[in-house]
Design an enzyme around this catalytic site. Structure first.
Site, PDB file in Angstrom:
ATOM      1  N   GLU A 134      55.806   9.172  52.977  1.00 41.08           N
ATOM      2  CA  GLU A 134      57.080   8.723  53.558  1.00 41.08           C
ATOM      3  C   GLU A 134      56.851   7.942  54.841  1.00 41.08           C
ATOM      4  OE1 GLU A 134      59.527  12.045  54.492  1.00 41.08           O
ATOM      5  OE2 GLU A 134      58.780  13.200  52.810  1.00 41.08           O
ATOM      6  N   ASN A 156      60.609   6.588  51.031  1.00 39.90           N
ATOM      7  CA  ASN A 156      59.668   7.342  50.200  1.00 39.90           C
ATOM      8  C   ASN A 156      59.111   6.474  49.074  1.00 39.90           C
ATOM      9  OD1 ASN A 156      61.309   9.220  51.672  1.00 39.90           O
ATOM     10  ND2 ASN A 156      60.757  10.845  50.242  1.00 39.90           N
ATOM     11  N   THR A 160      63.149   8.220  56.314  1.00 42.19           N
ATOM     12  CA  THR A 160      61.807   7.870  55.830  1.00 42.19           C
ATOM     13  C   THR A 160      61.930   7.214  54.466  1.00 42.19           C
ATOM     14  OG1 THR A 160      61.529  10.053  54.797  1.00 42.19           O
ATOM     15  CG2 THR A 160      60.629   9.755  57.028  1.00 42.19           C
TER      16      THR A 160
END
Ligand SMILES: Cc1cc2nc3c(=O)[nH]c(=O)nc-3n(C[C@H](O)[C@H](O)[C@H](O)COP(=O)(O)O)c2cc1C
Ligand SMILES: Nc1ncnc2c1ncn2[C@@H]1O[C@H](COP(=O)(O)OP(=O)(O)O)[C@@H](O)[C@H]1O
Ligand SMILES: [Mg+2]
Length: 149
Positions: free
Chosen positions: A80, A30, A28
């Site tokens: 995210e 961020n 993910t």
């Protein structure tokens, strides 16, 4: 009150805890705390789907987690984005632009890591289908994604 969608967010990709790739196998990208704090108050925590673009890339499908990751009990709220594209290198320092199109579910705690992974994989499948709907397809062509930066 639920915030009206779509909303558009952009910012630099920063480091998180490194769990996405290592523990979940689902990286993910961020955003920084500054970006998280700039979100409208009325954007409820949870899992969303939408469109994403990194620097001057194509626009890809994405799923997004907004909140404190109850499974990990994070102290800071995070935002995210898992981009549904295979990148050859990491993306730290690049600019991510996202269009948050729709809401999928609240953030949950899970009994096991495996259950969390299964839930995220099912979010990804749901997002793929929803983003193929004509109304949602249009949003990948929003001017937000075509302006130079
Ligand atoms: C689509 C999606 C759904 C998620 N749902 C949850 C959830 O229900 N509960 C939770 O604790 N974390 C959830 N997460 C967040 C993951 O726990 C998080 O991405 C992971 O800890 C990686 O964090 P890191 O970027 O700090 O390494 C979700 C992430 C994504 C991409
Ligand atoms: N498809 C992708 N979606 C999101 N991030 C990706 C993707 N492919 C590679 N990455 C890279 O992996 C990083 C995310 O992995 P993750 O384990 O969640 O690390 P972090 O905890 O630092 O966010 C991103 O910041 C980016 O540099
Ligand atoms: Mg991450």
């Amino acid at each position: 009150m639920i915030h009206k969608l779509p909303i558009y967010v952009s910012g630099e990709i920063v480091r998180g805890f490194g769990r996405g790739s290592k523990e979940l196998g689902i990286p993910t990208a961020n955003f920084s705390l500054d970006v998280v704090k700039s979100l409208p108050e009325s954007l409820q925590t949870g899992v969303y789907y939408g469109w994403a673009k990194v620097n001057d890339s194509e626009v890809y499908k994405m799923v997004l987690s907004v909140g404190w990751n109850p499974f990990y009990n994070n102290k800071e709220k995070s935002l995210e984005t898992h981009i549904m594209h295979k990148f050859d290198c990491d993306l730290y320092g690049r600019t991510l632009r996202i269009c948050i199109v729709g809401y999928l579910r609240p953030e949950q705690n899970f009994k096991s890591l495996d259950d969390l992974i299964k839930a995220i994989k099912s979010d990804i499948e749901a997002a793929k289908t929803l983003l193929d709907e004509a109304e949602n397809q249009k949003l990948q062509h929003a001017p937000f994604f075509s302006t130079k930066h």
